[in-house]
Design a protein around this motif. Structure first.
Motif, PDB file in Angstrom:
ATOM      1  N   PRO A   1       0.804  -1.232   0.000  1.00  0.00           N
ATOM      2  CA  PRO A   1       0.000   0.000   0.000  1.00  0.00           C
ATOM      3  C   PRO A   1       0.836   1.281   0.000  1.00  0.00           C
ATOM      4  CG  PRO A   1      -0.873  -1.548   1.602  1.00  0.00           C
ATOM      5  CD  PRO A   1       0.418  -2.126   1.092  1.00  0.00           C
ATOM      6  N   ASP A   2       2.038   1.235   0.564  1.00  0.00           N
ATOM      7  CA  ASP A   2       2.900   2.419   0.543  1.00  0.00           C
ATOM      8  C   ASP A   2       3.281   2.801  -0.888  1.00  0.00           C
ATOM      9  OD1 ASP A   2       2.861   2.608   3.342  1.00  0.00           O
ATOM     10  OD2 ASP A   2       4.615   1.291   3.536  1.00  0.00           O
ATOM     11  N   VAL A   3       3.509   1.808  -1.710  1.00  0.00           N
ATOM     12  CA  VAL A   3       3.843   2.050  -3.118  1.00  0.00           C
ATOM     13  C   VAL A   3       2.661   2.717  -3.829  1.00  0.00           C
ATOM     14  CG1 VAL A   3       4.378   0.941  -5.331  1.00  0.00           C
ATOM     15  CG2 VAL A   3       5.488   0.141  -3.223  1.00  0.00           C
ATOM     16  N   LEU A   4       1.463   2.169  -3.617  1.00  0.00           N
ATOM     17  CA  LEU A   4       0.272   2.698  -4.294  1.00  0.00           C
ATOM     18  C   LEU A   4      -0.122   4.069  -3.755  1.00  0.00           C
ATOM     19  CD1 LEU A   4      -1.785  -0.604  -4.548  1.00  0.00           C
ATOM     20  CD2 LEU A   4      -0.312   0.440  -6.269  1.00  0.00           C
ATOM     21  N   THR A   5       0.052   4.275  -2.466  1.00  0.00           N
ATOM     22  CA  THR A   5      -0.262   5.575  -1.862  1.00  0.00           C
ATOM     23  C   THR A   5       0.567   6.672  -2.521  1.00  0.00           C
ATOM     24  OG1 THR A   5      -0.875   4.562   0.240  1.00  0.00           O
ATOM     25  CG2 THR A   5      -0.238   6.863   0.319  1.00  0.00           C
ATOM     26  N   LYS A   6       1.844   6.412  -2.665  1.00  0.00           N
ATOM     27  CA  LYS A   6       2.731   7.406  -3.271  1.00  0.00           C
ATOM     28  C   LYS A   6       2.474   7.543  -4.774  1.00  0.00           C
ATOM     29  CE  LYS A   6       7.439   8.988  -3.211  1.00  0.00           C
ATOM     30  NZ  LYS A   6       8.744   8.854  -2.592  1.00  0.00           N
ATOM     31  N   ALA A   7       2.318   6.427  -5.469  1.00  0.00           N
ATOM     32  CA  ALA A   7       2.139   6.452  -6.920  1.00  0.00           C
ATOM     33  C   ALA A   7       0.867   7.178  -7.348  1.00  0.00           C
ATOM     34  CB  ALA A   7       2.128   5.027  -7.469  1.00  0.00           C
ATOM     35  N   PHE A   8      -0.234   6.992  -6.601  1.00  0.00           N
ATOM     36  CA  PHE A   8      -1.517   7.565  -6.983  1.00  0.00           C
ATOM     37  C   PHE A   8      -1.897   8.806  -6.179  1.00  0.00           C
ATOM     38  CE2 PHE A   8      -1.776   3.264  -8.664  1.00  0.00           C
ATOM     39  CZ  PHE A   8      -2.230   3.523  -9.941  1.00  0.00           C
ATOM     40  N   HIS A   9      -1.004   9.256  -5.289  1.00  0.00           N
ATOM     41  CA  HIS A   9      -1.262  10.453  -4.468  1.00  0.00           C
ATOM     42  C   HIS A   9      -2.575  10.309  -3.704  1.00  0.00           C
ATOM     43  CE1 HIS A   9       2.035  12.393  -6.611  1.00  0.00           C
ATOM     44  NE2 HIS A   9       1.482  11.980  -7.728  1.00  0.00           N
ATOM     45  N   LEU A  10      -2.748   9.147  -3.088  1.00  0.00           N
ATOM     46  CA  LEU A  10      -3.943   8.857  -2.295  1.00  0.00           C
ATOM     47  C   LEU A  10      -3.537   8.621  -0.851  1.00  0.00           C
ATOM     48  CD1 LEU A  10      -5.595   6.273  -4.712  1.00  0.00           C
ATOM     49  CD2 LEU A  10      -6.328   8.636  -4.352  1.00  0.00           C
ATOM     50  N   ASP A  11      -4.502   8.784   0.052  1.00  0.00           N
ATOM     51  CA  ASP A  11      -4.212   8.447   1.437  1.00  0.00           C
ATOM     52  C   ASP A  11      -4.268   6.930   1.601  1.00  0.00           C
ATOM     53  OD1 ASP A  11      -7.011   7.692   2.743  1.00  0.00           O
ATOM     54  OD2 ASP A  11      -7.333   9.412   1.405  1.00  0.00           O
ATOM     55  N   ARG A  12      -3.584   6.448   2.616  1.00  0.00           N
ATOM     56  CA  ARG A  12      -3.466   5.000   2.829  1.00  0.00           C
ATOM     57  C   ARG A  12      -4.832   4.330   3.004  1.00  0.00           C
ATOM     58  NH1 ARG A  12       0.853   1.541   4.170  1.00  0.00           N
ATOM     59  NH2 ARG A  12       0.111  -0.400   5.079  1.00  0.00           N
ATOM     60  N   LYS A  13      -5.760   4.985   3.686  1.00  0.00           N
ATOM     61  CA  LYS A  13      -7.094   4.405   3.911  1.00  0.00           C
ATOM     62  C   LYS A  13      -7.813   4.147   2.574  1.00  0.00           C
ATOM     63  CE  LYS A  13     -11.234   5.004   6.664  1.00  0.00           C
ATOM     64  NZ  LYS A  13     -11.894   5.751   7.726  1.00  0.00           N
ATOM     65  N   THR A  14      -7.719   5.091   1.655  1.00  0.00           N
ATOM     66  CA  THR A  14      -8.334   4.922   0.338  1.00  0.00           C
ATOM     67  C   THR A  14      -7.689   3.755  -0.406  1.00  0.00           C
ATOM     68  OG1 THR A  14      -8.878   7.278   0.222  1.00  0.00           O
ATOM     69  CG2 THR A  14      -8.833   6.070  -1.866  1.00  0.00           C
ATOM     70  N   VAL A  15      -6.366   3.674  -0.373  1.00  0.00           N
ATOM     71  CA  VAL A  15      -5.656   2.574  -1.042  1.00  0.00           C
ATOM     72  C   VAL A  15      -6.078   1.235  -0.445  1.00  0.00           C
ATOM     73  CG1 VAL A  15      -3.377   1.507  -1.362  1.00  0.00           C
ATOM     74  CG2 VAL A  15      -3.696   3.951  -1.820  1.00  0.00           C
ATOM     75  N   GLU A  16      -6.130   1.163   0.881  1.00  0.00           N
ATOM     76  CA  GLU A  16      -6.530  -0.099   1.522  1.00  0.00           C
ATOM     77  C   GLU A  16      -7.957  -0.472   1.155  1.00  0.00           C
ATOM     78  OE1 GLU A  16      -5.531   0.655   5.608  1.00  0.00           O
ATOM     79  OE2 GLU A  16      -3.421   0.093   5.288  1.00  0.00           O
ATOM     80  N   LEU A  17      -8.849   0.497   1.028  1.00  0.00           N
ATOM     81  CA  LEU A  17     -10.232   0.237   0.608  1.00  0.00           C
ATOM     82  C   LEU A  17     -10.259  -0.296  -0.831  1.00  0.00           C
ATOM     83  CD1 LEU A  17     -13.273   0.423   1.238  1.00  0.00           C
ATOM     84  CD2 LEU A  17     -13.208   2.750   0.336  1.00  0.00           C
ATOM     85  N   LEU A  18      -9.476   0.302  -1.711  1.00  0.00           N
ATOM     86  CA  LEU A  18      -9.398  -0.173  -3.100  1.00  0.00           C
ATOM     87  C   LEU A  18      -8.827  -1.583  -3.171  1.00  0.00           C
ATOM     88  CD1 LEU A  18      -8.207   3.109  -4.824  1.00  0.00           C
ATOM     89  CD2 LEU A  18     -10.413   1.981  -5.159  1.00  0.00           C
ATOM     90  N   LEU A  19      -7.852  -1.860  -2.372  1.00  0.00           N
ATOM     91  CA  LEU A  19      -7.273  -3.209  -2.331  1.00  0.00           C
ATOM     92  C   LEU A  19      -8.309  -4.227  -1.858  1.00  0.00           C
ATOM     93  CD1 LEU A  19      -3.725  -2.391  -0.910  1.00  0.00           C
ATOM     94  CD2 LEU A  19      -4.257  -3.216  -3.209  1.00  0.00           C
ATOM     95  N   LEU A  20      -9.120  -3.869  -0.878  1.00  0.00           N
ATOM     96  CA  LEU A  20     -10.166  -4.773  -0.382  1.00  0.00           C
ATOM     97  C   LEU A  20     -11.243  -5.014  -1.438  1.00  0.00           C
ATOM     98  CD1 LEU A  20     -10.726  -3.635   3.315  1.00  0.00           C
ATOM     99  CD2 LEU A  20      -9.893  -5.856   2.522  1.00  0.00           C
TER     100      LEU A  20
END
Length: 183
Positions: free
Chosen positions: A161-180
């Motif tokens: 999620p750290d990779v995706l958070t930085k790559a997409f300029h999103l907060d970690r909570k949003t990335v974790e929701l997308l992953l789920l």
């Protein structure tokens, strides 16, 4: 000796029959009752053995109202889409020294649009009440499809999620929701 070309068995031409070059069913609408509201009926080398080494395939695409074929690429093909019914908003993104440029158009029946080899592209039915039908030809017997969101947020195991958070300029909570949602 068995000869394979493009990963497919090459049949002895003397054993070929008409059915090796035939497929049916592209006149039948596909089931669009799914999350994206799209159905793709593929006529490629897996369905028509006679396409082996011919460098082309065909797809019937049915779109429910507001259905979409989300951003994706074909790693082995250029695509040409012909709209048969309804309306589609289509486009692709080029990437060059001037940045990412969107080429998009609203298609009506009889219109044709080309998605260049390997470029990110999409199709969306903007109509809230009417379906759309298109036919796409690909310059490969098996063009492949890489759906961006599904690949990025649905890989097994998941991308950190750290990779995706930085790559997409999103907060970690949003990335974790997308992953789920894509697990």
């Amino acid at each position: 000796m068995v000869l394979f070309v493009n990963g497919k068995f090459c049949k002895n031409p003397k054993l070929a029959k008409a059915d090796d070059f035939f497929a049916s069913g592209l006149n039948i609408p596909g089931n669009t009752n799914n999350r994206l509201g799209i159905s793709a009926i593929v006529a490629d080398v897996n369905k028509i053995p006679g396409l082996n080494t011919q460098g082309l395939s065909l797809v019937r695409l049915d779109y429910a109202p507001l259905g979409e074929n989300p951003p994706h690429t074909h790693p082995r093909a250029t695509e040409i889409l012909a709209l048969a019914e309804g309306t589609l908003y289509v486009g692709f993104v080029s990437s060059d020294e001037d940045g990412n440029r969107l080429f998009a158009k609203l298609l009506k029946p009889g219109n044709v649009y080309v998605f260049p080899f390997g470029l990110l592209h999409f199709q969306f039915n903007p109509n809230r009440t009417a379906p759309a039908v298109a036919f796409s030809a690909l310059s490969s017997q098996s063009g492949g499809t890489i759906t961006i969101a599904k690949s990025v947020f649905g890989s097994k195991p998941a991308i950190n999620p750290d990779v995706l958070t930085k790559a997409f300029h999103l907060d970690r909570k949003t990335v974790e929701l997308l992953l789920l949602k894509n697990a």
